[in-house]
Design an enzyme around this catalytic site. Structure first.
Site, PDB file in Angstrom:
ATOM      1  N   GLY A  44     -16.280   5.912  -4.960  1.00  0.00           N
ATOM      2  CA  GLY A  44     -15.722   7.208  -4.576  1.00  0.00           C
ATOM      3  C   GLY A  44     -14.662   7.709  -5.535  1.00  0.00           C
ATOM      4  N   SER A  72     -26.750   6.278  -0.058  1.00  0.00           N
ATOM      5  CA  SER A  72     -25.571   6.642   0.751  1.00  0.00           C
ATOM      6  C   SER A  72     -24.316   6.846  -0.097  1.00  0.00           C
ATOM      7  CB  SER A  72     -25.303   5.564   1.808  1.00  0.00           C
ATOM      8  OG  SER A  72     -24.987   4.333   1.167  1.00  0.00           O
ATOM      9  N   ASN A  73     -24.396   6.603  -1.407  1.00  0.00           N
ATOM     10  CA  ASN A  73     -23.254   6.851  -2.306  1.00  0.00           C
ATOM     11  C   ASN A  73     -23.203   8.318  -2.755  1.00  0.00           C
ATOM     12  OD1 ASN A  73     -24.006   3.785  -4.124  1.00  0.00           O
ATOM     13  ND2 ASN A  73     -22.677   4.045  -2.371  1.00  0.00           N
ATOM     14  N   ARG A  76     -20.716  11.529  -2.286  1.00  0.00           N
ATOM     15  CA  ARG A  76     -19.358  11.587  -2.854  1.00  0.00           C
ATOM     16  C   ARG A  76     -19.261  11.082  -4.280  1.00  0.00           C
ATOM     17  NH1 ARG A  76     -20.327   7.305   0.084  1.00  0.00           N
ATOM     18  NH2 ARG A  76     -19.464   5.246  -0.354  1.00  0.00           N
ATOM     19  N   LYS A  89     -24.355   0.662 -11.353  1.00  0.00           N
ATOM     20  CA  LYS A  89     -23.489   1.844 -11.468  1.00  0.00           C
ATOM     21  C   LYS A  89     -22.939   2.014 -12.879  1.00  0.00           C
ATOM     22  CE  LYS A  89     -22.075   2.542  -6.713  1.00  0.00           C
ATOM     23  NZ  LYS A  89     -20.971   2.470  -5.724  1.00  0.00           N
ATOM     24  N   CYS A 174       5.308  -3.382  -7.524  1.00  0.00           N
ATOM     25  CA  CYS A 174       3.903  -3.693  -7.768  1.00  0.00           C
ATOM     26  C   CYS A 174       3.180  -3.620  -6.426  1.00  0.00           C
ATOM     27  CB  CYS A 174       3.742  -5.064  -8.428  1.00  0.00           C
ATOM     28  SG  CYS A 174       3.738  -6.465  -7.297  1.00  0.00           S
ATOM     29  N   CYS A 190     -16.002   2.103   4.368  1.00  0.00           N
ATOM     30  CA  CYS A 190     -16.566   3.456   4.331  1.00  0.00           C
ATOM     31  C   CYS A 190     -17.807   3.546   5.209  1.00  0.00           C
ATOM     32  CB  CYS A 190     -16.935   3.839   2.900  1.00  0.00           C
ATOM     33  SG  CYS A 190     -15.506   4.228   1.914  1.00  0.00           S
ATOM     34  N   CYS A 247       9.613 -10.456  -4.454  1.00  0.00           N
ATOM     35  CA  CYS A 247       8.151 -10.317  -4.503  1.00  0.00           C
ATOM     36  C   CYS A 247       7.595 -11.531  -5.266  1.00  0.00           C
ATOM     37  CB  CYS A 247       7.751  -9.025  -5.213  1.00  0.00           C
ATOM     38  SG  CYS A 247       5.993  -8.934  -5.626  1.00  0.00           S
ATOM     39  N   CYS A 250       6.017 -10.033  -8.827  1.00  0.00           N
ATOM     40  CA  CYS A 250       6.795  -9.379  -9.889  1.00  0.00           C
ATOM     41  C   CYS A 250       8.300  -9.547  -9.728  1.00  0.00           C
ATOM     42  CB  CYS A 250       6.438  -7.896  -9.970  1.00  0.00           C
ATOM     43  SG  CYS A 250       7.191  -6.902  -8.676  1.00  0.00           S
TER      44      CYS A 250
HETATM   45 ZN   LIG Z   1       5.909  -6.942  -6.755  1.00  0.00          ZN
END
Ligand SMILES: [Zn+2]
Length: 350
Positions: A44, A72-73, A76, A89, A174, A190, A247, A250
């Site tokens: 998409g 069905s793709n 969109r 693809k 991040c 989806c 985190c 990061c």
């Molecule tokens: Zn992070």
């Protein structure tokens, strides 16, 4: 405007309507031409994102996807037509994008993104656009981007809503600063929740605008916020994001190691009309000889429905499958996981 060392006469005409934009100019256009960008996922979001980046003149586009085009793709994913159904693809997309803009280079990779190959996939890139539809490969991509210091533009859409942000390693939050430990099983797909092409178009355009800003050295608009769009009342909300010190990916003072990313070499997903689909994702590009594979499939009584350069789609009775040259194998209409693994072995003559 005559041709110069960077651009031919044809290119200058092709890009003329954006070169006059004062924020881009000839210098910005040259930066786009010099850039190497990876579009991860050609569904998409990846479909309009790669279309816009190609036609804007990003000089080198690496496009990565493990899927085969399905009917069905098409509602969109406008890179593809009914004649692309059954094709990998990346192959259908590369053909279309090359026709759209012959002045750039397209590098198709028919791969699943895994913790084992993410760094290799994005190496040498100036920027990555995350157009994936599940969390596990997004985490793999995010960690690889943080490690290699490559900016990543995140985007996600479902139903009538979508969001996006720009991740600059070392500077901004991040993905795992604001959305860690989300299990794909907990998210709607989806196939179940549907998706409106308009919300995809909006979010994809926001991502592209951020890509262009980063590549041309302008400050991104979403460096410290997540934009959330709801098509239902056409509302836009910017949610403030901050880099998290602890985190695990990061942070400067992480409390723990990053949690392992769930990667299953064989994955069961929900396909058309709720049918089970099994996806086999090798970590490395196996570089299969499809000619030998097609011969084996024919000998096993399968009919070859699509014989493409980067993949084969075949069927027999209720069973339908695709094998990509990387070794990614998609099997549908088989009974259960055990049966899928057995069939995979037979097809690949293991
Ligand atoms: Zn992070």
């Amino acid at each position: 405007m005559g041709s110069n060392e960077f651009f031919s006469e044809e290119e200058l005409v092709y890009y003329s309507r954006q070169i006059v934009l004062k924020e881009l100019g000839l210098q910005g256009q040259a930066r786009l031409k010099d850039a190497h960008v990876c579009v991860a996922g050609l569904g998409g979001l990846g479909s309009p994102v790669s279309t816009q980046l190609a036609s804007m003149g990003v000089g080198h586009l690496r496009i990565v996807d493990r899927d085969v085009v399905e009917m069905s793709n098409l509602q969109r994913q406008h890179l593809y037509g009914v004649d692309s159904v059954g094709y990998p693809k990346v192959e259908a997309a590369a053909t279309r994008l090359e026709r759209m803009n012959p002045y750039i280079a397209i590098e198709p990779m028919p791969l699943s993104i895994t913790p084992g190959n993410a760094e290799k996939i994005i190496s040498g890139m100036d920027l990555v656009v995350d157009c994936l539809d599940s969390m596990a490969p997004r985490y793999a991509l995010n960690r690889a981007c943080v490690k290699l210091g490559i900016p990543m533009i995140f985007g996600a859409v479902i139903s009538n809503v979508g969001n996006a942000t720009t991740i600059i390693p070392g500077e901004t939050a991040c993905l795992e600063c604001f959305q860690g430990n989300v299990d794909d099983e907990a998210l709607p797909s989806c196939a179940v929740a549907g998706v409106h092409p308009s919300v995809i178009g909006i979010l994809a355009s926001i991502q592209v605008s951020e890509v262009v800003r980063v590549l041309t050295g302008r400050p991104p608009n979403l460096a410290d916020s997540l934009i959330f769009c709801d098509l239902e009342d056409l509302s836009f909300e910017k949610i403030k994001l901050a880099k998290v010190d602890n985190c695990p990916v990061c942070g400067t003072s992480p409390k723990s190691e990053p949690s392992p990313i769930r990667h299953e070499p064989v994955q069961e997903i929900c396909g058309r009309e709720g049918r089970r689909v099994y996806v086999f994702s090798p970590d490395d590009d196996m570089g299969l000889g499809l000619w030998a594979l097609n011969g084996r499939l024919a000998a096993l009584g399968y009919s070859i429905d699509v014989e493409a350069r980067m993949g084969t789609t075949f069927s027999r009775g209720d069973v339908r499958g695709s094998v990509l040259s990387s070794g990614v194998t998609i099997l549908e209409g088989v009974g259960d996981m055990e049966e899928a693994v057995r069939l995979h072995g037979v097809i690949h003559a293991e």
